[in-house]
Design an enzyme around this catalytic site. Structure first.
Site, short mmCIF file in Angstrom:
data_model
loop_
_atom_site.label_atom_id
_atom_site.label_comp_id
_atom_site.label_asym_id
_atom_site.label_seq_id
_atom_site.Cartn_x
_atom_site.Cartn_y
_atom_site.Cartn_z
CG ASP A 574 5.87 5.71 -17.41
OD1 ASP A 574 5.16 5.06 -16.62
OD2 ASP A 574 5.82 5.57 -18.64
CD GLN A 576 1.83 8.35 -10.30
OE1 GLN A 576 2.48 8.97 -9.47
NE2 GLN A 576 1.42 7.10 -10.10
CB CYS A 577 6.61 12.52 -13.87
SG CYS A 577 6.73 12.01 -12.15
CB THR A 578 5.42 16.46 -17.60
OG1 THR A 578 4.14 16.78 -17.04
CG2 THR A 578 5.47 16.89 -19.05
#
Length: 718
Positions: A574, A576-578
Site C-alpha cells: 500500500d 508502494q502505490c499512491t
C-alpha cells in the site's frame, strides 16, 4: 421567341447565388474572433460576370474575400480589387443572427423593402449612375451553428417593381437585331470595354451606333451628352442569364433607373453575354421594353420618398424556404477538431473574459514530470485550455491497475508487459486531439538519496544534462511524480532558470497544489533572447518585472528541515502505490492547471504575490480570473479547501541561494554529491547544525516553588 410574344409582360430570369465554403469559414472565424454576439449588419461583396455558356447561367458568388477579415489591423470593410473581368463586384449586406430562432423570426418583407429603399435612393441621388453596381445590391441573412458546422441562410436580390409592368415589344439574338457591319462594330467595342481594366467590371453601360455603323460604349453618366450623337442607343448590362427568351434579373432595376431618371417610355436594352471571354452576339439579346405610367401617378415616379414595391427573395426548390449547408463532413477532421476545441475558449471571451489571451495558451510549452494519475488529468485539462505543446516524462510502464484511474490509458496499453507510459500517453492525446503537439520522454529523474554505482555515474550525468535541457526548452514545469525526492532536481533547475513551476501532490484524502516562487537570482539576460526557449512575445512580458523587494514565495521543499532521501525503500504494497480516493486526482489536477492559467494572465507572472480567498486586499476584482494563491490545500474527508502562503527559506535544500549558487559553480559534480551523499544538502544549507542545536536543548523543569509569586521565576532560560 418561343415563350415571350410581342406585347406580353416582360419577364426576368431570377438571379441565383452560390456561396463558397471559404465564405462560411471566414464568417466562422470572424464571429468567433471579432464579432462575438454583435449582430450588426456587415457590408459584404458578391461577384458575378456575364453569362459565358449557352446552357448554364452565372451565379452571384460569395467567396472568402467577400467578408472583412477578422484581423484588427485590416479594414472592417472588404477591400475588393477592380478591373477583374471575371469578378464584377456587387455590394451587399449580411445580417448574421445569434440563434436559429432569431434567424427564422426575421421579417423578410420588411428587410427586402429596406434594401430596395437603398437602391431607390441611390437612383435618385445619382449614386447608381456613378457606381452602377449598386443597382444589383443584395442581402444575405444567416445563422451559423458553430457547434455542428451547419449554416442556415437566405439571399435576396431586391428588385423594384414597375406598376404596371413593362411590356416586351421585341426580343431576339443581337446578331439578328444588328446588321452585319453593326454587329462587328458592337462586338469590337464590347471586347475593348471588357479588356480595359478601367471598365472590365462596370456592369451597366451605354451602347451607341452612329450612321456609319460605328459603335461606342460609354458610362451611364455620359447619357445626356451622348443621346444626340448617335442613330441607335441601347442600354447594356452584363447578363448572368443564359436563356434565349428572358433577360436576366439585373435589368429590372436598370429599367427603374432609366425610367425615373430619364423618363424614357421606350427602352432598347442589350443583354451582353460571352463565349470563352469574348462577346457573343448569338447568345446576347437585344429587346425593346415599353414603360407606361397610369394617369395620376406620374408624380410618384419623381418622388424618392415613394418607394416602389420590391421582390427578390431567392427560392429554394421553388419554395420560399431557407437553405442549409453542412460543412462537417467536407472539412478536414483535424481542422474540425481545432475549431471545436477553440470554440468554448473563444465563447468565453464574448462576455466573461474579453482579456483571455488565447495566443499565450496555444504557444506555451508545458513539461509534465510524471504520466500517472495526475499527469494524465493535467494533460487533459491543459488541452481543454488550448495548450497544444505538451511533453510527458516518465520511465514507468502501464500496469493493469492503471487504466481505471489514469485516463489516457486502456487495457491494450497493459498487454505484453505494458507500454511505456510516456509513449502511450502521447498516442492517446493525439487520438483525442489530432492537433496536439505532444512528445513522450522515457527516462528516470536523478534523485538524492538514491546512490549510483561509479560505473553508472556516466549515465546519471547524461540524464542530468538531458533533464536540464528539457527544463530549459519548456516554459512551464508540472511536478506530478509520486515521491518527494523525484521533485528535488526539477525544483532546483526551475529555481535556477526562473521557470513557472506548479506542484500537485496527493495523500489518501488530502491534496496540495502550489506554484513555486521565482528563483533567488534574477536572470542575467532577457528570457525572450534565449533561442531554445519557446516563449511567445506575450510570455516575455509575464513576469520578470516585480521589483517591490518583498520576500519571494517558497517552493515545495522550503518548509522541510530535512533533505529529500530515499522514500521508496522497505515499503509495503500500500506504500508502494499512491493510494488515494479516486476523486482526489481530478480535483488537484484541475486546480493545478487553473493556477497556471491565472499565473499566465497575471501582470507579474511568476513574481506575483500570494492572494487569499475573501481578502479585501487580494485584488481579485482587478484580475479577470480572480485571486492568485500560493498554495491550495484540500481535504475530501472534510470537503474543505483553503489557501495558504509559504515564503522561501534560506535553508531550503532546493531553491535557496546557497544551493543554486553551488550548482552554478560545480554543475554535475554538485548533483552527484547530492545524489550519493544523503546528508550533503543538509550540511550545505545549515540544516545539520540546526538539528544539532535543537537536540542540544536542555530543559530544566523545576516543579518546586519557594512561595515567591514573581512571574520571572516561571521562565526557563534556554
Amino acid at each position: 421567341m418561343a415563350n415571350q410574344q410581342a406585347g406580353s409582360i416582360l419577364q426576368f430570369a431570377p438571379f441565383q447565388s452560390a456561396v463558397d465554403e471559404g465564405f462560411w469559414h471566414r464568417l466562422s472565424s470572424l464571429k468567433l474572433n471579432k464579432l462575438g454576439i454583435d449582430d450588426s449588419p456587415i457590408p459584404i461583396t458578391g461577384f458575378y460576370a456575364p453569362c459565358s455558356h449557352s446552357q448554364v447561367s452565372n451565379h452571384l458568388t460569395l467567396l472568402m474575400e467577400s467578408l472583412p477579415s477578422d484581423s484588427d489591423e485590416e479594414s472592417s470593410v472588404t477591400a475588393t480589387s477592380h478591373g477583374n473581368r471575371n469578378r464584377c463586384s456587387v455590394p451587399g449586406t449580411l445580417y448574421n443572427t445569434n440563434t436559429l430562432e432569431s434567424f427564422r423570426a426575421i421579417d423578410r418583407e420588411s428587410l427586402l423593402k429596406e434594401e430596395a429603399k437603398k437602391i431607390w435612393e441611390d437612383i435618385h441621388s445619382g449614386k447608381a449612375i456613378d457606381d452602377s453596381a449598386v443597382l444589383s445590391r443584395f442581402v444575405l441573412i444567416s445563422f451559423a451553428d458553430l457547434k455542428k458546422w451547419n449554416f442556415y441562410y437566405s439571399v435576396a436580390f431586391p428588385a423594384l417593381v414597375l406598376n404596371p409592368p413593362a411590356t416586351l415589344v421585341d426580343l431576339r439574338p443581337a446578331s439578328q437585331w444588328f446588321s452585319s457591319q453593326e454587329a462587328e462594330a458592337v462586338r469590337a467595342a464590347c471586347n475593348e470595354w471588357r479588356n480595359s481594366s478601367a471598365t472590365a467590371d462596370e456592369p451597366f453601360f451605354l451602347v451607341s451606333i452612329d450612321s456609319n455603323s460605328n459603335s461606342t460604349i460609354r458610362h451611364l453618366k455620359d447619357w445626356e451628352a451622348f443621346q444626340n450623337d448617335c442613330q441607335k442607343l441601347l442600354f447594356g448590362f452584363y447578363d448572368p442569364c443564359h436563356l434565349q427568351n428572358n433577360p436576366g434579373w439585373p435589368l429590372r432595376n436598370f429599367l427603374a433607373l432609366i425610367f425615373s431618371r430619364w423618363n424614357l417610355k421606350s427602352v432598347h436594352f442589350f443583354c451582353y453575354r460571352e463565349n470563352r471571354g469574348f462577346a457573343d452576339l448569338g447568345l446576347s439579346l437585344v429587346g425593346e421594353a415599353l414603360i407606361t405610367v397610369p394617369q395620376g401617378r406620374a408624380a410618384e415616379i419623381g418622388d424618392h420618398q415613394c418607394v416602389p414595391n420590391a421582390v427578390g427573395w431567392e427560392l429554394n426548390k421553388q419554395r420560399k424556404v431557407y437553405r442549409c449547408i453542412s460543412l462537417a463532413k467536407s472539412m478536414d477532421p483535424t481542422r474540425l477538431a481545432i475549431s471545436a476545441a477553440d470554440l468554448n475558449l473563444k465563447l468565453m471571451r464574448w462576455r466573461q473574459l474579453p482579456s483571455l489571451n488565447l495566443n499565450i495558451l496555444s504557444s506555451i510549452k508545458c513539461l509534465l514530470l510524471g504520466a500517472g494519475t495526475l499527469g494524465c488529468q493535467v494533460a487533459r485539462m491543459l488541452m481543454a485550455w488550448g495548450v497544444r505543446k505538451i511533453t510527458l516524462l516518465d520511465n514507468g510502464k502501464v500496469a493493469m491497475s492503471n487504466p481505471l484511474r489514469q485516463s489516457l490509458y486502456t487495457m491494450e496499453d497493459c498487454l505484453n508487459g505494458g507500454e511505456f507510459k510516456a509513449t502511450a500517453a502521447v498516442k492517446s492525446l493525439q487520438r483525442i486531439f489530432p492537433a496536439a503537439e505532444a512528445e513522450g520522454v522515457v527516462m528516470a529523474i536523478p534523485m538524492p538519496g538514491h546512490p549510483e554505482a561509479s560505473r553508472e555515474e556516466g549515465s546519471v550525468l547524461d540524464d542530468c544534462r538531458r533533464f536540464h535541457d528539457l527544463i530549459l526548452s519548456h516554459d512551464v514545469i508540472f511536478l506530478l511524480t509520486d515521491t518527494r525526492e523525484s521533485r528535488w532536481l526539477p525544483t532546483l533547475l526551475c529555481a535556477k532558470n526562473n521557470k513557472i513551476t506548479i506542484t500537485a501532490a496527493l495523500g489518501f484524502d488530502s491534496f496540495l497544489v502550489m506554484r513555486h516562487g521565482p528563483g533567488p537570482f534574477r536572470p542575467n539576460h532577457d528570457v525572450k533572447a534565449v533561442p531554445v526557449n519557446a516563449l511567445s512575445a506575450d510570455m516575455g512580458n509575464l513576469g520578470l518585472n516585480n521589483t517591490d523587494g518583498r520576500q519571494r514565495l517558497g517552493c515545495y521543499f522550503c518548509n522541510d528541515v530535512v533533505a529529500p532521501t530515499d522514500s521508496t525503500a522497505n515499503r509495503t504494497l500500500d506504500q508502494q502505490c499512491t493510494v488515494t480516493r479516486p476523486g482526489l486526482a481530478p480535483i488537484a489536477s484541475a486546480l493545478a492547471v487553473e493556477l497556471l492559467v491565472s499565473v499566465l494572465h497575471h501582470p507579474h507572472g511568476i513574481y506575483a504575490q500570494a492572494d487569499f480567498a475573501n481578502s479585501s486586499s487580494s485584488g481579485s476584482s482587478e484580475q479577470p480570473l480572480g485571486i492568485l494563491p500560493h498554495q491550495i490545500r484540500g481535504s475530501l474527508s472534510q470537503f474543505s479547501q483553503m489557501t495558504l502562503v509559504g515564503y522561501s527559506s534560506n535553508s531550503c535544500t532546493a531553491c535557496c541561494s546557497t544551493v543554486v549558487s553551488e550548482y552554478q559553480k560545480r554543475g554535475t559534480e554538485f548533483l552527484l554529491q547530492a545524489i550519493n551523499h544523503p546528508t550533503y544538502l543538509e550540511d550545505l544549507t545549515g540544516l545539520t547544525e540546526l538539528k544539532r542545536s535543537a537536540n542540544s536543548f536542555n530543559l530544566d523543569w523545576d516543579n518546586e516553588t519557594d512561595g515567591d509569586d514573581d512571574a520571572d521565576d516561571d521562565f526557563v532560560e534556554i
